[in-house]
Design an enzyme around this catalytic site. Structure first.
Site, PDB file in Angstrom:
ATOM      1  N   LYS A  24     -35.992  92.199 -27.667  1.00  0.00           N
ATOM      2  CA  LYS A  24     -34.839  91.514 -27.057  1.00  0.00           C
ATOM      3  C   LYS A  24     -35.178  90.074 -26.721  1.00  0.00           C
ATOM      4  O   LYS A  24     -34.408  89.156 -27.019  1.00  0.00           O
ATOM      5  CB  LYS A  24     -34.433  92.261 -25.786  1.00  0.00           C
ATOM      6  CG  LYS A  24     -33.715  91.441 -24.736  1.00  0.00           C
ATOM      7  CD  LYS A  24     -33.534  92.267 -23.491  1.00  0.00           C
ATOM      8  CE  LYS A  24     -33.270  91.638 -22.178  1.00  0.00           C
ATOM      9  NZ  LYS A  24     -33.677  90.390 -21.733  1.00  0.00           N
ATOM     10  N   ASN A  25     -36.334  89.868 -26.099  1.00  0.00           N
ATOM     11  CA  ASN A  25     -36.660  88.522 -25.614  1.00  0.00           C
ATOM     12  C   ASN A  25     -36.997  87.562 -26.745  1.00  0.00           C
ATOM     13  O   ASN A  25     -37.128  86.369 -26.527  1.00  0.00           O
ATOM     14  CB  ASN A  25     -37.797  88.570 -24.591  1.00  0.00           C
ATOM     15  CG  ASN A  25     -37.282  89.068 -23.246  1.00  0.00           C
ATOM     16  OD1 ASN A  25     -36.090  88.975 -22.966  1.00  0.00           O
ATOM     17  ND2 ASN A  25     -38.170  89.620 -22.443  1.00  0.00           N
ATOM     18  N   CYS A 117     -30.455  88.616 -14.336  1.00  0.00           N
ATOM     19  CA  CYS A 117     -30.981  89.710 -13.507  1.00  0.00           C
ATOM     20  C   CYS A 117     -31.099  89.299 -12.042  1.00  0.00           C
ATOM     21  O   CYS A 117     -31.254  88.125 -11.722  1.00  0.00           O
ATOM     22  CB  CYS A 117     -32.358  90.084 -14.022  1.00  0.00           C
ATOM     23  SG  CYS A 117     -32.381  91.628 -14.910  1.00  0.00           S
ATOM     24  N   ARG A 122     -34.042  81.862 -10.010  1.00  0.00           N
ATOM     25  CA  ARG A 122     -34.660  81.482 -11.279  1.00  0.00           C
ATOM     26  C   ARG A 122     -34.157  80.102 -11.656  1.00  0.00           C
ATOM     27  O   ARG A 122     -33.026  79.930 -12.082  1.00  0.00           O
ATOM     28  CB  ARG A 122     -34.348  82.537 -12.332  1.00  0.00           C
ATOM     29  CG  ARG A 122     -34.905  83.893 -11.902  1.00  0.00           C
ATOM     30  CD  ARG A 122     -34.479  85.007 -12.816  1.00  0.00           C
ATOM     31  NE  ARG A 122     -35.189  85.016 -14.073  1.00  0.00           N
ATOM     32  CZ  ARG A 122     -35.072  85.985 -14.967  1.00  0.00           C
ATOM     33  NH1 ARG A 122     -34.285  86.998 -14.742  1.00  0.00           N
ATOM     34  NH2 ARG A 122     -35.758  85.935 -16.088  1.00  0.00           N
ATOM     35  N   ASP A 305     -42.409  91.606 -16.648  1.00  0.00           N
ATOM     36  CA  ASP A 305     -41.434  92.614 -17.078  1.00  0.00           C
ATOM     37  C   ASP A 305     -42.000  94.037 -17.043  1.00  0.00           C
ATOM     38  O   ASP A 305     -41.238  94.998 -17.033  1.00  0.00           O
ATOM     39  CB  ASP A 305     -40.955  92.315 -18.510  1.00  0.00           C
ATOM     40  CG  ASP A 305     -39.876  91.241 -18.530  1.00  0.00           C
ATOM     41  OD1 ASP A 305     -39.480  90.772 -17.456  1.00  0.00           O
ATOM     42  OD2 ASP A 305     -39.433  90.888 -19.642  1.00  0.00           O
ATOM     43  N   ARG A 397     -28.773  96.691 -20.835  1.00  0.00           N
ATOM     44  CA  ARG A 397     -28.850  95.274 -21.227  1.00  0.00           C
ATOM     45  C   ARG A 397     -30.034  95.058 -22.158  1.00  0.00           C
ATOM     46  O   ARG A 397     -30.024  94.136 -22.979  1.00  0.00           O
ATOM     47  CB  ARG A 397     -29.065  94.395 -19.991  1.00  0.00           C
ATOM     48  CG  ARG A 397     -27.874  94.319 -19.086  1.00  0.00           C
ATOM     49  CD  ARG A 397     -28.151  93.352 -17.981  1.00  0.00           C
ATOM     50  NE  ARG A 397     -28.685  92.116 -18.532  1.00  0.00           N
ATOM     51  CZ  ARG A 397     -29.231  91.156 -17.826  1.00  0.00           C
ATOM     52  NH1 ARG A 397     -29.312  91.273 -16.521  1.00  0.00           N
ATOM     53  NH2 ARG A 397     -29.685  90.070 -18.393  1.00  0.00           N
TER      54      ARG A 397
HETATM   55  C1  UD1 Z   1     -39.583  85.183 -17.508  1.00  0.00           C
HETATM   56  C2  UD1 Z   1     -40.957  85.660 -17.870  1.00  0.00           C
HETATM   57  C3  UD1 Z   1     -40.871  86.321 -19.211  1.00  0.00           C
HETATM   58  C4  UD1 Z   1     -39.852  87.437 -19.116  1.00  0.00           C
HETATM   59  C5  UD1 Z   1     -38.513  86.938 -18.618  1.00  0.00           C
HETATM   60  C6  UD1 Z   1     -37.509  88.057 -18.376  1.00  0.00           C
HETATM   61  C7  UD1 Z   1     -43.147  84.667 -17.396  1.00  0.00           C
HETATM   62  C8  UD1 Z   1     -43.941  83.429 -17.329  1.00  0.00           C
HETATM   63  N1  UD1 Z   1     -41.890  84.553 -17.848  1.00  0.00           N
HETATM   64  O1  UD1 Z   1     -39.151  84.257 -18.479  1.00  0.00           O
HETATM   65  O2  UD1 Z   1     -42.117  86.817 -19.606  1.00  0.00           O
HETATM   66  O3  UD1 Z   1     -39.697  88.069 -20.338  1.00  0.00           O
HETATM   67  O4  UD1 Z   1     -38.689  86.252 -17.411  1.00  0.00           O
HETATM   68  O5  UD1 Z   1     -37.851  88.792 -17.251  1.00  0.00           O
HETATM   69  O6  UD1 Z   1     -43.622  85.727 -17.078  1.00  0.00           O
HETATM   70  N2  UD1 Z   1     -39.393  78.074 -13.299  1.00  0.00           N
HETATM   71  C9  UD1 Z   1     -39.092  76.914 -12.617  1.00  0.00           C
HETATM   72  N3  UD1 Z   1     -38.285  75.993 -13.228  1.00  0.00           N
HETATM   73  C10 UD1 Z   1     -37.779  76.190 -14.472  1.00  0.00           C
HETATM   74  C11 UD1 Z   1     -38.091  77.373 -15.161  1.00  0.00           C
HETATM   75  C12 UD1 Z   1     -38.903  78.299 -14.549  1.00  0.00           C
HETATM   76  O7  UD1 Z   1     -39.530  76.724 -11.495  1.00  0.00           O
HETATM   77  O8  UD1 Z   1     -37.055  75.319 -14.975  1.00  0.00           O
HETATM   78  C13 UD1 Z   1     -40.254  79.091 -12.665  1.00  0.00           C
HETATM   79  C14 UD1 Z   1     -39.503  80.386 -12.429  1.00  0.00           C
HETATM   80  O9  UD1 Z   1     -38.812  80.366 -11.197  1.00  0.00           O
HETATM   81  C15 UD1 Z   1     -40.608  81.394 -12.463  1.00  0.00           C
HETATM   82  C16 UD1 Z   1     -41.589  80.812 -13.476  1.00  0.00           C
HETATM   83  O10 UD1 Z   1     -41.277  79.438 -13.568  1.00  0.00           O
HETATM   84  O11 UD1 Z   1     -41.247  81.492 -11.223  1.00  0.00           O
HETATM   85  C17 UD1 Z   1     -41.519  81.441 -14.846  1.00  0.00           C
HETATM   86  O12 UD1 Z   1     -40.197  81.346 -15.306  1.00  0.00           O
HETATM   87  P1  UD1 Z   1     -39.812  81.380 -16.842  1.00  0.00           P
HETATM   88  O13 UD1 Z   1     -41.006  81.746 -17.655  1.00  0.00           O
HETATM   89  O14 UD1 Z   1     -39.073  80.174 -17.209  1.00  0.00           O
HETATM   90  O15 UD1 Z   1     -38.763  82.546 -16.835  1.00  0.00           O
HETATM   91  P2  UD1 Z   1     -38.079  83.154 -18.063  1.00  0.00           P
HETATM   92  O16 UD1 Z   1     -38.005  82.243 -19.214  1.00  0.00           O
HETATM   93  O17 UD1 Z   1     -36.847  83.788 -17.537  1.00  0.00           O
END
Ligand code: UD1
Length: 418
Positions: A24-25, A117, A122, A305, A397
């Site tokens: 999915k991701n 989620c 986030r 995850d 989802r």
């Molecule tokens: C994250 C997970 C990913 C998982 C997905 C769904 C990590 C590093 N990433 O990806 O493995 O598949 O959730 O659950 O494990 N952040 C900021 N500013 C930004 C973007 C991110 O501060 O612009 C912070 C987030 O709050 C978080 C961290 O960075 O604490 C990691 O976030 P990110 O990797 O971007 O999240 P996803 O891409 O959703």
């Protein structure tokens, strides 16, 4: 609101094999990236799950033509609308990933601030800062992000944290920028490598994906391609957890074991007996596992995850385990539900301290998010009696044919929607 529940009667041994779907991701990101192409893109064997359907709707709302053909998804990425509206975006966080491709290819994008989620706050500031570094103007307009650029310009971007989403958005955008972009402290997840491979097949010039420094030479155009996404390492981890909780022997097929290397190592530390083959993992029957400490980190660390899933496993283990969630603030929503089943878990900030118990009991519980919801179903497989998991839609989802796959390996599970 409609009732969506999963009933699980625990205590059944699982057997046989389960075929993992494509990730999915990865698929969601490849679908967003297809907007960069000038002609048709074909994604082989995507999981037909709720989030993929949402992404189909989102791309269609932008003007793309999408159809299923055989076991794949054909995307004709012509775009005539540059606005991703709130109704769709608020349902799925990955929607923010159309921002980079739209602004890179069409010079403008208006995307609602995302939802997704319930796992904490986030942010997307790094996505936006990165786009600004590439020369886009970025403004907020009543709940929307508006990004504009004539043509993006290659830049040096040092991410303060290796955000998966930011790396993906910027990687996609940089492909059509003028000149060279370097993303330093890039995320190294296998899904990033898959996205880079896909973009390179489209004609992009990306080097270093999978390492913390990615270099992108911008090109003027990208063409269509066909691609089989990587298997879903999180789904594989979910079924490994199911086998461990029920003390079963199970063959997990369509896996890249390397993507789970650290997870497997931790589970072996807890006493799991795992046999790795080229594209499969066999979980052998084990006695009770031992408690271990697990901390989530960006890849190649333990994936956030899989944190809820390993929590369910450790609830049954002998002794004390400590889980530290380093990625998200609010990702222990499943713990209270496990406690209702008889687990002994204390939450202290980003730590969960688990005192293993020999039994959990079936009770009514509620899924709060995707992976947390799956962790409850998996825990219920090892619990005594019947568990009813409410708000099961969260799980669908991200998991394709979840109930069917569990049934095939012998679980006593049913979904009821009314
Ligand atoms: C994250 C997970 C990913 C998982 C997905 C769904 C990590 C590093 N990433 O990806 O493995 O598949 O959730 O659950 O494990 N952040 C900021 N500013 C930004 C973007 C991110 O501060 O612009 C912070 C987030 O709050 C978080 C961290 O960075 O604490 C990691 O976030 P990110 O990797 O971007 O999240 P996803 O891409 O959703």
């Amino acid at each position: 609101m409609e009732k969506d529940i999963i009933r699980v009667v625990g205590g059944k041994e699982l057997k046989g094999s389960v075929e993992i779907s494509q990730a999915k991701n990865s698929v969601l990101k490849l679908m967003a990236a297809s907007l960069l192409a000038d002609d048709e893109v074909f994604i082989e064997k995507p999981p037909f799950i709720y989030d993929v359907n949402l992404m189909i709707e989102l791309l269609k709302s932008l003007g793309a033509t999408i159809s299923t053909e055989g076991n794949g998804l054909k995307i004709i990425p012509q775009v005539n609308n540059f606005e991703a509206d709130y109704e769709l975006v608020s349902k799925m966080r990955a929607s923010i990933l159309v921002l980079g491709p739209l602004v890179a290819k069409y010079g403008r994008a208006k995307v609602a601030l995302p939802g997704g989620c319930n796992i904490g706050h986030r942010k997307i500031d790094l996505h936006l800062e990165g786009l600004k570094a590439l020369g886009a103007s970025v403004d907020y307009e009543s709940g929307y992000i508006v990004a504009k650029a004539d043509r993006l310009k290659g830049s040096y971007i040092h991410l303060p944290i290796p955000s998966v989403g930011a790396t993906e958005n910027l990687l996609m955008a940089a492909c059509l920028a003028e000149g060279k972009t370097v993303i330093e402290n890039a995320a190294r997840e296998p899904e990033i490598v898959d996205l880079a491979n896909f973009l390179n097949k489209m004609g992009a010039r990306i080097n270093g994906a999978g390492s913390s420094r990615i270099e992108i030479e911008g090109v003027k155009k990208l063409k269509g391609t066909s691609h089989l996404p990587i298997p879903d390492r999180i789904e594989a981890g979910t079924f490994i957890a199911a086998a461990l909780i029920t003390g079963s022997e199970l063959l997990i097929k369509n896996v890249v074991p390397e993507h789970l290397a650290y997870v497997l190592k931790k589970l072996e530390e807890a006493g799991a007996r795992l046999e790795v083959e080229k594209n499969s993992i066999r979980v052998h029957r084990t006695e009770r596992l031992r408690g271990i400490d697990v901390a989530t980190f960006p890849y190649p660390g333990f994936p956030t995850d899989l944190q809820p899933l390993v929590m369910s496993v450790l609830c049954f283990a002998e002794g004390i385990s400590v889980i530290t969630e380093n990625i998200f603030d609010n990702r222990f929503l499943h713990a209270d539900e496990l406690v209702r089943m008889g687990a002994k878990i204390e939450i202290n900030g980003k730590h969960a301290i688990i005192h293993g118990v020999s039994k959990l009991y079936g009770v009514p519980i509620r899924a709060m998010d995707l992976r947390g919801g799956a962790s409850l179903v998996i825990a219920a497989l090892g619990a005594e009696g019947e568990t009813i998991v409410y708000d099961a839609y969260h799980i669908f989802r991200g998991y394709e044919n979840f109930i069917e796959k569990l049934k095939v390996i012998g679980a006593n599970v049913e979904r009821e929607v009314s």
